[in-house]
Design a protein around this motif. Structure first.
Motif, PDB file in Angstrom:
ATOM      1  N   ASP A 178      18.127 102.092  48.638  1.00 16.71           N
ATOM      2  CA  ASP A 178      16.683 102.041  48.506  1.00 16.71           C
ATOM      3  C   ASP A 178      16.333 102.135  47.022  1.00 16.71           C
ATOM      4  N   VAL A 179      15.866 101.048  46.455  1.00 16.23           N
ATOM      5  CA  VAL A 179      15.592 101.014  45.011  1.00 16.23           C
ATOM      6  C   VAL A 179      14.443 101.938  44.627  1.00 16.23           C
ATOM      7  N   LYS A 180      13.609 102.327  45.599  1.00 15.79           N
ATOM      8  CA  LYS A 180      12.488 103.217  45.317  1.00 15.79           C
ATOM      9  C   LYS A 180      12.879 104.688  45.424  1.00 15.79           C
ATOM     10  N   GLU A 181      14.092 104.939  45.807  1.00 11.12           N
ATOM     11  CA  GLU A 181      14.565 106.311  45.977  1.00 11.12           C
ATOM     12  C   GLU A 181      14.565 107.040  44.632  1.00 11.12           C
ATOM     13  N   PRO A 182      14.131 108.293  44.582  1.00  9.88           N
ATOM     14  CA  PRO A 182      14.111 109.016  43.302  1.00  9.88           C
ATOM     15  C   PRO A 182      15.520 109.193  42.740  1.00  9.88           C
ATOM     16  N   LYS A 183      15.598 109.215  41.412  1.00  6.13           N
ATOM     17  CA  LYS A 183      16.882 109.353  40.737  1.00  6.13           C
ATOM     18  C   LYS A 183      16.988 110.719  40.074  1.00  6.13           C
ATOM     19  N   VAL A 184      18.209 111.175  39.899  1.00  7.03           N
ATOM     20  CA  VAL A 184      18.445 112.450  39.236  1.00  7.03           C
ATOM     21  C   VAL A 184      18.146 112.293  37.738  1.00  7.03           C
ATOM     22  N   VAL A 185      17.252 113.134  37.221  1.00  9.11           N
ATOM     23  CA  VAL A 185      16.869 113.049  35.806  1.00  9.11           C
ATOM     24  C   VAL A 185      17.179 114.338  35.044  1.00  9.11           C
ATOM     25  N   GLY A 186      17.576 115.371  35.757  1.00 11.32           N
ATOM     26  CA  GLY A 186      17.878 116.635  35.093  1.00 11.32           C
ATOM     27  C   GLY A 186      18.660 117.545  36.021  1.00 11.32           C
ATOM     28  N   MET A 187      19.130 118.660  35.455  1.00  7.50           N
ATOM     29  CA  MET A 187      19.921 119.587  36.248  1.00  7.50           C
ATOM     30  C   MET A 187      19.755 120.995  35.702  1.00  7.50           C
ATOM     31  N   GLU A 188      19.566 121.940  36.598  1.00  7.52           N
ATOM     32  CA  GLU A 188      19.469 123.346  36.228  1.00  7.52           C
ATOM     33  C   GLU A 188      20.739 124.049  36.695  1.00  7.52           C
ATOM     34  N   LEU A 189      21.355 124.794  35.784  1.00 11.79           N
ATOM     35  CA  LEU A 189      22.585 125.510  36.079  1.00 11.79           C
ATOM     36  C   LEU A 189      22.328 127.004  35.943  1.00 11.79           C
ATOM     37  N   ILE A 190      22.657 127.764  36.996  1.00 18.39           N
ATOM     38  CA  ILE A 190      22.402 129.206  37.006  1.00 18.39           C
ATOM     39  C   ILE A 190      23.711 129.938  37.333  1.00 18.39           C
ATOM     40  N   PRO A 191      24.182 130.836  36.403  1.00 19.39           N
ATOM     41  CA  PRO A 191      23.634 131.159  35.083  1.00 19.39           C
ATOM     42  C   PRO A 191      24.195 130.223  34.018  1.00 19.39           C
ATOM     43  N   MET A 192      23.461 130.108  32.918  1.00 14.84           N
ATOM     44  CA  MET A 192      23.928 129.296  31.798  1.00 14.84           C
ATOM     45  C   MET A 192      24.941 130.062  30.948  1.00 14.84           C
ATOM     46  N   SER A 193      24.857 131.383  30.986  1.00  7.42           N
ATOM     47  CA  SER A 193      25.775 132.206  30.203  1.00  7.42           C
ATOM     48  C   SER A 193      25.811 133.603  30.797  1.00  7.42           C
ATOM     49  N   ARG A 194      26.980 134.240  30.664  1.00  4.47           N
ATOM     50  CA  ARG A 194      27.078 135.617  31.148  1.00  4.47           C
ATOM     51  C   ARG A 194      28.292 136.286  30.526  1.00  4.47           C
ATOM     52  N   ARG A 195      28.192 137.596  30.336  1.00  2.00           N
ATOM     53  CA  ARG A 195      29.332 138.407  29.864  1.00  2.00           C
ATOM     54  C   ARG A 195      30.034 138.979  31.082  1.00  2.00           C
ATOM     55  N   TYR A 196      31.356 138.853  31.104  1.00  2.00           N
ATOM     56  CA  TYR A 196      32.147 139.279  32.247  1.00  2.00           C
ATOM     57  C   TYR A 196      33.228 140.267  31.801  1.00  2.00           C
ATOM     58  N   LYS A 197      34.013 140.719  32.775  1.00  2.00           N
ATOM     59  CA  LYS A 197      35.266 141.395  32.520  1.00  2.00           C
ATOM     60  C   LYS A 197      36.283 140.849  33.505  1.00  2.00           C
ATOM     61  N   LYS A 198      37.548 141.057  33.223  1.00  2.00           N
ATOM     62  CA  LYS A 198      38.606 140.501  34.057  1.00  2.00           C
ATOM     63  C   LYS A 198      38.420 140.931  35.515  1.00  2.00           C
TER      64      LYS A 198
END
Length: 821
Positions: free
Chosen positions: A219-239
């Motif tokens: 379907d040519v009228k179907e919406p297209k992916v234009v962006g992406m949100e990633l959660i979390p973008m950064s984090r401090r961890y430990k082993k």
């Protein structure tokens, strides 16, 4: 009334008590708290973040218990992945540590009435399964007669290949489970690519549903992916920590959709963090890395910071400027302790080599070491950069412009083999003059991008003689000035970036009116070339065959109706203060020249999925660069005045392998031209090059076409590609032999007018001779043991001349001489 007031007071006290209890142990949060699903294939991932002072510190997603309170509508697995079973409203209950939260979900039908879409559902399955990779069905000729587009960038080509080609044997609408594409992918039939997904998997369900629904067309009228949100973008961890990622795709119609289960995941360093196909991150060890996430042409990374130590003592690391503030913050986050400051002897040699590509003279070294001025390092930096304002002290403008002219010449590929002698000299002279004037980098670049006229009279016009096709100019411009490698996007969507063929050819469209013509005005120099602006010119998308509008990367098309030369709006966009691509790229490049490694490595590959080691500092330096008016010397001054730059090159034991967080100065081998000039300075024997005046130094050569086996062996670039990697510093046997026993070094040691002969004529004491050599080679005085060693060498030689030569040979072959430390 009294009873009512008593009751109100009691309720108020109870409320205070409840709030106090909740403040001590707040109810856990869930994300999302409420959502809508569109179609029966629209899964979503629950995420349970742990926050402290608004900052993400943990994740309970894989520790919680999940229950569908409406099992006829929804089901949920043990990892919090929710899948719809039918249309309607449902509730998911989340439980942890005796507390419960509920998520309300409404499942609606898609506007099309179908649950599966080829582009929105099937193509992501092919991407995630690896079917559309270059080594599989997206190879040049496909596999087994089945060919797909690379990364699904051309779904209009993939659809007929799946639904219609090969007599439609790949699809069976009447018996979907018998479809060849399902049987092979699930290994119900032999498949050279192995099993790509299980029969009970989400991916199998998508493919089966699409086939069951009669393989709905695109379907040519179907919406297209234009962006992406990633959660979390950064984090401090430990082993041992676990983090569930959540991915939200943004569509052209403004809608959003959870695509966590459909995205592709890769860990950039698996001994620090691993990631499952559903986005579950597990920390394996200390360090910093990133999880790369890709979905339908979008790409992002989630930064993983796993400290080496929980607490470090950074009291001795006292910041000199904003650079150190950011570096110190990263040390604290990663649990790293830096080396101490370098000595004055090390600093003066380091600063001279890094800034003007030249060793300091012994007298300058002695004056610097004897100075008691508390700011003598800052004063020296200003002298090297020509920023004192005193002509008597600003003595290094020429070597500074020569050294950085060599660097820019490499980047811009200034080479007589492409532009002739006259063009090469014009370009080189223009670069050197621009540097002498300290021309702002944005003006420098703008003049290159918009250059026209004679390549003999207008140096930057040679840029359009070196590269003549719009495609080549787009690639060179983006890589040199933006740090973006667009070559992949010429044929397909960039595998690890957001750039598509459309972006590639839209950028190339800016150069479609650049042409050239011959001229005989400079007959003595050879045929001149005039770079001109044509009255017309266009470029087509190779797949859609549409004429492309001039468009900045990831921007909107520019109205060029009022421009005859499309490069002018390009130059304005390219060097605009709000163009972070430009400022970040320039800063990263020059930071790497001083610190050996850039924030982004390779330095001209600044894609989203190649994250910076310290993005906050990169941004701060970019801001400083823009605020200074794109002043290159001010950028260098900030870097050199930082404590980070002035750290010792001797690493702490735990930091030996650490080069990207700048816990110590990264040792680097002298560039070929700098090394040759350093040998000249040490021996007092000036190298001669045919075609340039006597006394011309190697860093002053305008192009690589000056015969020198030494320079070629030591990694001088040929200037045929735009990549920094063309200049090599990796050691090999030929280099060792050339430095240790080549004709060049032996000739220089024995030259009649060299340093050794002058010292012999002066009849200086041996120890004074040795001190002079050490100052010239290392910018320091020798130790007592080193003096004793030198004495021994001279005594064991047949005469002083041979002894002095042996001492100087040993100095010139040491790591301390060959490397900047």
């Amino acid at each position: 009334m009294l009873n009512r007031f008593s009751m109100l007071a009691m309720f108020a006290v109870c409320g205070l008590m409840w709030n106090a209890g909740e403040a001590a142990e707040p109810p856990f949060q869930v994300s999302p708290e409420k959502t809508e699903l569109c179609g029966l294939l629209d899964y979503f991932q629950i995420q349970i973040p742990v926050l402290a002072n608004g900052k993400l510190v943990g994740d309970l997603t894989h520790a919680a218990k999940y229950t569908s309170l409406t099992p006829e509508v929804l089901e949920v697995n043990s990892e919090g992945l929710v899948s719809p079973l039918r249309f309607g409203k449902g509730i998911i209950q989340v439980e942890h540590a005796g507390k419960q939260r509920k998520i309300s979900v409404e499942v609606k039908a898609r506007p099309s009435g179908k649950n599966a879409s080829f582009v929105m559902d099937v193509v992501p399955v092919l991407n995630k399964g690896g079917c559309s990779l270059g080594g599989c069905h997206a190879s040049q000729f496909g596999k087994g007669g089945f060919k797909l587009s690379l990364f699904g960038y051309a779904p209009e080509q993939d659809y007929p290949a799946m639904a219609r080609d090969d007599r439609q044997r790949r699809i069976s609408i009447l018996q979907p489970e018998k479809s060849l594409i399902l049987q092979k992918a699930s290994m119900a039939m032999a498949h050279g690519g192995g099993r790509r997904f299980a029969k009970d998997s989400y991916e199998y369900r998508i493919m089966h549903t699409w086939i069951t629904e009669a393989v709905t067309e695109i379907d040519v009228k179907e919406p297209k992916v234009v962006g992406m949100e990633l959660i979390p973008m950064s984090r401090r961890y430990k082993k041992g920590d676990v983090q569930q990622l959540r991915i939200i795709a943004e569509y052209s119609d403004g809608t959003k959709r959870d695509v966590t289960a459909r995205a592709q995941y890769d860990s950039l360093v698996e001994n620090i963090a691993t990631v499952t196909p559903r986005g579950k991150v597990e920390i394996q060890g200390p360090g910093q890395t990133a999880i790369m996430v890709r979905y339908m042409g979008q790409a992002k990374v989630s930064t993983v910071i796993s400290p080496y130590k929980e607490k470090v003592n950074l009291a001795e690391f006292k910041p000199n400027n904003f650079i150190d503030e950011h570096i110190k913050k990263r040390f604290d986050e990663l649990g790293l302790e830096p080396s101490s400051l370098c000595t004055d002897e090390v600093f003066i040699r380091r600063a001279f080599i890094d800034t003007i590509g030249t060793l300091p003279e012994p007298e300058k070294v002695k004056a610097f070491l004897s100075s008691k001025a508390p700011d003598k390092r800052s004063q020296l930096i200003d002298e090297l950069l020509g920023l004192t304002g005193d002509p008597a002290r600003d003595l290094y403008i020429e070597p500074w412009s020569a050294y950085w002219g060599m660097k820019w010449g490499d980047l811009l590929r200034n080479n007589r083999n492409k532009v002739g002698d006259g063009g090469m000299w014009a370009f080189s002279n223009w670069i050197r003059q621009s540097l002498r004037e300290n021309k702002p980098v944005n003006e420098f670049v703008s003049e290159i991008i918009t250059a026209q006229g004679s390549i003999y009279q207008n140096g930057p016009a040679n840029y359009f003689k070196i590269a003549t096709k719009p495609e080549d100019l787009a690639e060179a411009t983006s890589q040199i000035f933006l740090g973006v490698r667009l070559q992949c996007a010429k044929c397909h969507h960039h595998p690890f970036e957001v750039y598509s063929q459309k972006d590639y050819y839209s950028l190339a469209a800016f150069f479609t009116r650049v042409g050239n013509k011959g001229s005989v005005d400079f007959g003595a120099l050879g045929k001149d070339t005039i770079i001109k602006v044509k009255s017309s010119g266009s470029i087509r998308h190779p797949r859609t065959r549409k004429n492309m509008e001039p468009t900045p990367l990831l921007g909107e098309p520019i109205d060029v109706s009022s421009y005859r030369d499309f490069r002018r709006p390009l130059a304005r966009w390219l060097t605009a203060p709000n163009n972070r691509l430009f400022s970040r790229s320039m800063v990263n490049r020059f930071w790497s020249y001083y610190m050996d490694t850039g924030f982004v490595v390779p330095i001209d590959d600044m894609r989203e999925t190649n994250p910076a080691s310290n993005p906050e500092l990169l941004d701060a330096l970019a801001d400083h660069f823009v605020d200074s008016g794109y002043n290159l010397k001010e950028l260098m001054r900030a870097i050199m005045n930082s404590r980070t730059y002035q750290l010792s090159s001797e690493p702490r034991p735990e930091n030996v392998a650490n080069t990207r967080f700048y816990t110590q100065y990264n040792v680097k081998r002298l560039p070929a031209e700098v090394m040759l000039d350093a040998l000249d300075d040490l021996t007092g024997a000036q190298e001669r090059f045919r075609g340039v005046p006597q006394g011309t130094r190697a860093i002053e050569l305008p192009d690589p076409n000056y015969a020198s086996y030494f320079l070629d062996t030591l990694g001088r670039p040929k200037r045929v590609i735009t990549c920094e990697c063309e200049r090599t510093s990796q050691p090999n046997l030929s280099q060792v032999l050339q430095v240790a026993n080549g004709q060049l070094i032996n000739t220089k040691l024995a030259t009649k007018n060299g340093r050794i002969e002058q010292l012999l004529k002066a009849k200086a004491a041996d120890h004074d001779v040795f001190k002079e050599m050490y100052l010239a080679a290392y910018s320091r005085f020798p130790t007592k043991q080193e003096l004793a060693n030198c004495d021994q060498i001279v005594k064991s030689s047949k005469d002083k001349r041979e002894g002095y030569q042996d001492v100087m040979w040993a100095l010139s072959n040491s790591r301390e001489f060959l490397f900047n430390h």
